[in-house]
Design an enzyme around this catalytic site. Structure first.
Site: not given
Length: 247
Positions: A142, A156
């Site tokens: 990501s 995350y």
């Protein structure tokens, strides 16, 4: 039809929906036989298999929760045994659990690591045992590995940035066999989890050079490149496809 992946076998974790489904369809369209790993979305996985086969491709679906290292390893072992080989691994399964540090539970932290980091290592280890020289391992990371511009994303972001070190280390381990290991780092992508018309979308677009959500097919295109012979000299890399989110 582009057939540059003809005869290849690809295993895609989290492959039944969203980015994973687009990757499965793209690799199948280029000639690969695809094994779609899924945790719970059996109906979506079987529907995807049907779409791929209707379009002339080859696919099967296998259930394996990425958080379960035994089940994930068995799924990869079984896929390699069924097709006699494994050439491409796409680690797409992931979880997005958000919350400020004072509210974020240890259970959510452990699940984030189990799916987003440990499963990538488990799958890579299992797949490498079956890969011939010249294999491909591609992790869906990501842009948040580089930039986390809002609260609640610490775990995350950490899990995705951990893939940078993992990919570089695995690239060294597997480089002598010409097996490449790379991370694809998408920005906001239009999926059920992060819709382009969602309430958070305008905020995200304000952070980007190209103010829109990406399309799943755009991510699949980069993965297809990394899986192809053309990318044989690309390894240990983080490849952003984020509309300038991290620029």
């Amino acid at each position: 039809m582009n057939t540059r992946l003809e005869g290849k076998v690809a295993f895609i974790s989290g492959g039944s929906r969203g980015i994973g489904a687009a990757i499965a369809q793209r690799l199948a369209s280029e000639g690969a036989q695809v094994v779609i790993g899924y945790a719970a979305s059996s109906a979506a996985a079987l529907a995807l298999v049907d779409r791929i086969e209707t379009g002339g491709g080859k696919a099967i679906a296998v259930q394996a929760d990425a958080a379960d290292p035994v089940a994930l390893t068995k799924a990869i072992d079984d896929a390699a045994a069924r097709f006699g080989r494994l050439d491409i691994l796409v680690n797409n399964a992931g979880v997005l659990l958000l919350g400020p540090v004072d509210e974020f539970s240890l259970e959510d932290f452990d699940r984030t690591l189990a799916v987003n980091v440990r499963a990538v290592f488990v799958a890579a280890k299992a797949a490498a045992a079956h890969m011939r020289d010249g294999g491909r391992i591609i992790n869906i990371s990501s842009t948040n590995a580089l930039r986390m511009p809002f609260t609640g994303g610490a775990a995350y972001a950490m899990s995705k940035s951990a893939l940078t070190g993992l990919a570089k280390g695995l690239a060294r381990d597997l480089g002598p066999r010409n097996i490449t290991v790379n991370n694809v780092q998408p920005g906001p992508v239009d999926t059920d989890m992060n819709p382009a018309e969602g309430e958070f979308a305008s905020f995200l677009h304000g952070l980007m050079a190209v103010p829109r959500h990406g399309h799943v097919d755009e991510i699949a295109g980069m993965v297809a490149y990394l899986a192809s012979p053309e990318a044989a000299f690309v390894t240990g890399a983080d490849l952003l496809i984020d509309g300038g989110f991290a620029a």
